[in-house]
Design a protein around this motif. Structure first.
Motif, PDB file in Angstrom:
ATOM      1  N   UNK A 116      -7.609  14.776   7.089  1.00  0.00           N
ATOM      2  CA  UNK A 116      -6.580  13.877   6.751  1.00  0.00           C
ATOM      3  C   UNK A 116      -6.712  13.692   5.363  1.00  0.00           C
ATOM      4  N   UNK A 117      -8.014  13.578   4.688  1.00  0.00           N
ATOM      5  CA  UNK A 117      -8.110  13.212   3.368  1.00  0.00           C
ATOM      6  C   UNK A 117      -8.025  14.523   2.424  1.00  0.00           C
ATOM      7  N   UNK A 118      -8.006  15.808   3.192  1.00  0.00           N
ATOM      8  CA  UNK A 118      -7.588  17.106   2.371  1.00  0.00           C
ATOM      9  C   UNK A 118      -6.090  17.211   2.074  1.00  0.00           C
ATOM     10  N   UNK A 119      -5.475  16.526   2.781  1.00  0.00           N
ATOM     11  CA  UNK A 119      -3.811  16.429   2.664  1.00  0.00           C
ATOM     12  C   UNK A 119      -3.507  15.999   1.343  1.00  0.00           C
ATOM     13  N   UNK A 120      -4.251  14.857   0.835  1.00  0.00           N
ATOM     14  CA  UNK A 120      -3.723  14.263  -0.433  1.00  0.00           C
ATOM     15  C   UNK A 120      -3.776  15.259  -1.709  1.00  0.00           C
ATOM     16  N   UNK A 121      -3.302  14.924  -2.777  1.00  0.00           N
ATOM     17  CA  UNK A 121      -3.511  15.903  -3.984  1.00  0.00           C
ATOM     18  C   UNK A 121      -5.005  15.854  -4.357  1.00  0.00           C
ATOM     19  N   UNK A 122      -5.492  16.945  -4.689  1.00  0.00           N
ATOM     20  CA  UNK A 122      -6.892  17.205  -4.800  1.00  0.00           C
ATOM     21  C   UNK A 122      -7.317  17.409  -6.250  1.00  0.00           C
ATOM     22  N   UNK A 123      -6.314  17.133  -7.285  1.00  0.00           N
ATOM     23  CA  UNK A 123      -6.689  17.480  -8.662  1.00  0.00           C
ATOM     24  C   UNK A 123      -7.376  16.244  -9.326  1.00  0.00           C
ATOM     25  N   UNK A 124      -7.861  16.330 -10.447  1.00  0.00           N
ATOM     26  CA  UNK A 124      -8.673  15.376 -10.789  1.00  0.00           C
ATOM     27  C   UNK A 124      -7.806  14.023 -11.445  1.00  0.00           C
ATOM     28  N   UNK A 125      -6.386  14.319 -11.705  1.00  0.00           N
ATOM     29  CA  UNK A 125      -5.633  13.184 -12.301  1.00  0.00           C
ATOM     30  C   UNK A 125      -5.428  12.560 -11.002  1.00  0.00           C
ATOM     31  N   UNK A 126      -5.116  12.928  -9.884  1.00  0.00           N
ATOM     32  CA  UNK A 126      -4.979  11.901  -8.968  1.00  0.00           C
ATOM     33  C   UNK A 126      -6.195  11.044  -8.378  1.00  0.00           C
ATOM     34  N   UNK A 127      -7.287  11.833  -8.606  1.00  0.00           N
ATOM     35  CA  UNK A 127      -8.560  10.942  -8.364  1.00  0.00           C
ATOM     36  C   UNK A 127      -8.648   9.964  -9.520  1.00  0.00           C
ATOM     37  N   UNK A 128      -8.457  10.215 -10.758  1.00  0.00           N
ATOM     38  CA  UNK A 128      -8.579   9.136 -11.669  1.00  0.00           C
ATOM     39  C   UNK A 128      -7.505   8.000 -11.344  1.00  0.00           C
ATOM     40  N   UNK A 129      -6.264   8.108 -10.893  1.00  0.00           N
ATOM     41  CA  UNK A 129      -5.357   7.378 -10.679  1.00  0.00           C
ATOM     42  C   UNK A 129      -5.941   6.534  -9.600  1.00  0.00           C
ATOM     43  N   UNK A 130      -6.592   7.159  -8.515  1.00  0.00           N
ATOM     44  CA  UNK A 130      -7.180   6.546  -7.232  1.00  0.00           C
ATOM     45  C   UNK A 130      -8.158   5.421  -7.789  1.00  0.00           C
ATOM     46  N   UNK A 131      -9.195   6.090  -8.775  1.00  0.00           N
ATOM     47  CA  UNK A 131     -10.281   5.019  -9.069  1.00  0.00           C
ATOM     48  C   UNK A 131      -9.774   3.910  -9.980  1.00  0.00           C
ATOM     49  N   UNK A 132      -8.581   3.997 -10.734  1.00  0.00           N
ATOM     50  CA  UNK A 132      -7.990   2.886 -11.432  1.00  0.00           C
ATOM     51  C   UNK A 132      -7.421   1.875 -10.726  1.00  0.00           C
ATOM     52  N   UNK A 133      -6.704   2.384  -9.620  1.00  0.00           N
ATOM     53  CA  UNK A 133      -6.098   1.522  -8.767  1.00  0.00           C
ATOM     54  C   UNK A 133      -7.264   0.715  -7.916  1.00  0.00           C
TER      55      UNK A 133
END
Length: 480
Positions: free
Chosen positions: A132-149
Motif C-alpha cells: 500500500x505505501x509503495x503506491x504513493x509517490x516515492x520522490x523526495x518532494x512528496x516526502x518533504x510535503x508529508x513531513x511538513x504536513x
C-alpha cells in the motif's frame, strides 16, 4: 524545518466544480477498481491494512474516513477487507479524488496500476502494508510535503492571532502596536531570525517583508498593507490544507513522466524544459486570467510555426472585436478570410514570431508575444488561456537544435511567411497547477492560488476551504 508561504505559485474556460459527493463518498468509490475473487485475509494482513489507514495523515488524507470499515472495532469479512484495501490503495495510487470530476478539463496522464493483481500478490506475500505505501509517490518532494504536513497538524494547525488591518500603511521606521505580532509571524515563516522585537518596524523586518512580498507576488517595497497582512494572517491550518491538496495533485500524476518534456506550472507561471531527465531550461510564461483559465492538460508539441498567422476565435471576435470597424482591423493587420478574422504574420501579431503547435481539442498552445512587458509582472495570469513564453524565439531555437531541425527552423524563421517545421519527435507538454513549491534549501513554500482551484480539491478531501490569495488584475488584450 521552514514551512513558509509564497504568493504567486515547483514544480479556458470557466472551469466549474462538478458535483462529486462528500469526502467519505469519494473515498468509498475508487475509480477503475475491480474487486477480485475474494482472497483469504490473515489477521496479520488485516492488521497491516488497518495500520496503514490509521496513518493516512502521512498522505494528507486524515480528513477522509474511508468508510466505517476502517474502524478497528468493526467486524470485517474478506469481502469488506478487500473493498477497503482497494479503496485506500486507489487513493494512494491515483488520488483520493477524480480530477476529471473536479475540473471541466483535465487530461494529464494518470497512473493506471493493476490494483487487483497488486493486492493478490501482497496478500500471498504477507506484505499488504508495504505494498500500500509503495503506491504513493516515492520522490523526495512528496516526502518533504508529508513531513511538513505532519509537523503542522502536530501543532494543531493553529496560527498566530489575527493582525488587524488598518487604513494606514505601515512603513519602515514607523511604530505600531501590531509590529510584535508581525515579527512573530515572520519568524514562524522563516523570514526573520528569532529575537526581541518591539513596536518599531525596523530595517531588518522590512527586508524580511520584502522577501516575503517577492515570494507571494506582491511588489517588494517593504510597505505593509492589506495584501501583505493577508499573507501574515494565514494560519497553520491554511498551510496544512494547501500541502494536502498538492500531495493529492502529485498522486494524480504518472510516476514515470517522459524524460524529455515541458512542464508549465500555471499557478507559478513558470516553464521547465526537461531533456533526458535533466532540467535544461526554465523561464517565465504568461497564462490565462482567472476567467479564461489555462486548463490542466497534457498535449504534445508537434511542430514549430515561424511567423504564424492567427485566426481569431469566435469568442474573442464577439466580445472584443465586434463593431470595431475596418480601421481597427487595418491597424492590427487583420483581414477577413472565409468568414473569419485572421491576423496576418508580423512582429505585431498576437502570437509573435513563433507558435509551438500542440495537439489538443481545446486550442491551447504555447506562443511568442509582442507584449514583452508582461513578463516583468510577478503575477502573470493575464492571457485568454494560451501560454506566452518569454524569449520564445530563443526557446524555439533551443528545441529545434535539440531535435535536429535547427537548419530548417532558421531557414523558416528567416522569412516573413508562415512556415511549419515538424519536429521528428513530439515533445510532451504538461500544464500543471502546483501551489506548493520548494525553496533553494529544498523546503516547501506555499504560493498563491490564483484560480482558487485549491478549494475544490480541499473540499473533496474533507477540509474547510478558503484562506488563499487570488489573482486580481484587469489587464486585457486580444491575444489568445
Amino acid at each position: 524545518m521552514r514551512i513558509g508561504l509564497i504568493g504567486s505559485s515547483l514544480v479556458a474556460m470557466s472551469l466549474m466544480l462538478s458535483t462529486c459527493g462528500s469526502a467519505e463518498q469519494n473515498a468509498a468509490q475508487p475509480a477503475n477498481v475491480t474487486v477480485p475473487d475474494q482472497p483469504q485475509w490473515s489477521e496479520a494482513n488485516a492488521g497491516q491494512l488497518r495500520a496503514a489507514i490509521a496513518h493516512r495523515a502521512t498522505h494528507g488524507l486524515d480528513r477522509m474516513k474511508f468508510g466505517s470499515a476502517a474502524d478497528p472495532g468493526a467486524p470485517l469479512d474478506d469481502a469488506k477487507l478487500t473493498e477497503l484495501a482497494l479503496t485506500y490503495a486507489g487513493a494512494l495510487a491515483r488520488g483520493a479524488t477524480d480530477p476529471s470530476k473536479l475540473f471541466a478539463i483535465y487530461s494529464l496522464p494518470r497512473p493506471q496500476p493493476d490494483l487487483r493483481k497488486g493486492l493478490a500478490d501482497a496478500l500471498k506475500a504477507g506484505n499488504v502494508g508495504v505494498w500500500i505505501e509503495s503506491l504513493a509517490p516515492q520522490d523526495d518532494n512528496y516526502r518533504k510535503l508529508s513531513a511538513a504536513y505532519l509537523a503542522l497538524i502536530k501543532q494543531g494547525g493553529g496560527g498566530a492571532a489575527a493582525i488587524s488591518p488598518t487604513d494606514t500603511l505601515l512603513k519602515p521606521g514607523m511604530s505600531d502596536p501590531r509590529v510584535p505580532a508581525i515579527a512573530a509571524q515572520l519568524v514562524a515563516f522563516g523570514y526573520l531570525d528569532a529575537g526581541t522585537h518591539g513596536r518599531r518596524y525596523t530595517a531588518a523586518m522590512a527586508r524580511a517583508v520584502q522577501q516575503m512580498q517577492a515570494d507571494y507576488g506582491i511588489r517588494p517595497d517593504g510597505v505593509i498593507g492589506g495584501d501583505t497582512l493577508q499573507i501574515l494572517n494565514l494560519s497553520g491550518a491554511d498551510r496544512a490544507r494547501a500541502i494536502a491538496v498538492n500531495m493529492e495533485r502529485m498522486r494524480w500524476l504518472q510516476r514515470d513522466p517522459p524524460a524529455t518534456r515541458i512542464d508549465v506550472n500555471i499557478a507559478a507561471a513558470r516553464l521547465t524544459y526537461w531533456r533526458d531527465g535533466e532540467i535544461a531550461d526554465t523561464r517565465k510564461v504568461v497564462v490565462g486570467k482567472p476567467d479564461t483559465a489555462t486548463p490542466q492538460l497534457g498535449s504534445p508539441i508537434v511542430s514549430l510555426v515561424a511567423n504564424p498567422t492567427w485566426t481569431i476565435p469566435r469568442s474573442i471576435e464577439r466580445k472584443e472585436i465586434a463593431g470595431k470597424g475596418a480601421s481597427y482591423l487595418r491597424r492590427h493587420n487583420m483581414v477577413w478570410k472565409n468568414g473569419r478574422i485572421v491576423q496576418q504574420s508580423g512582429p505585431d501579431n498576437s502570437l509573435g514570431l513563433v507558435k509551438f503547435d500542440m495537439q489538443n481539442p481545446h486550442a491551447i498552445y504555447l506562443h511568442d508575444t509582442p507584449a514583452k512587458q508582461l513578463f516583468d509582472a510577478i503575477e502573470r495570469q493575464r492571457s485568454h488561456g494560451c501560454v506566452r513564453v518569454d524569449d520564445a524565439l530563443g526557446f524555439a531555437e533551443m528545441l529545434a537544435g535539440d531535435e535536429g531541425v535547427l537548419d530548417q527552423w532558421q531557414e523558416a524563421s528567416g522569412t516573413d511567411k508562415e512556415s511549419f517545421v515538424k519536429l521528428p519527435h513530439a515533445i510532451p507538454v504538461r500544464l500543471l497547477y502546483q501551489t506548493v513549491l520548494f525553496d533553494a534549501q529544498g523546503e516547501p513554500v506555499t504560493r498563491s492560488d490564483p484560480y482558487g482551484w485549491n478549494d475544490r480539491v480541499a473540499k473533496a478531501l474533507g477540509f474547510d476551504v478558503g484562506g488563499g490569495r487570488r489573482v486580481m488584475n484587469s489587464y486585457t488584450d486580444i491575444a489568445p
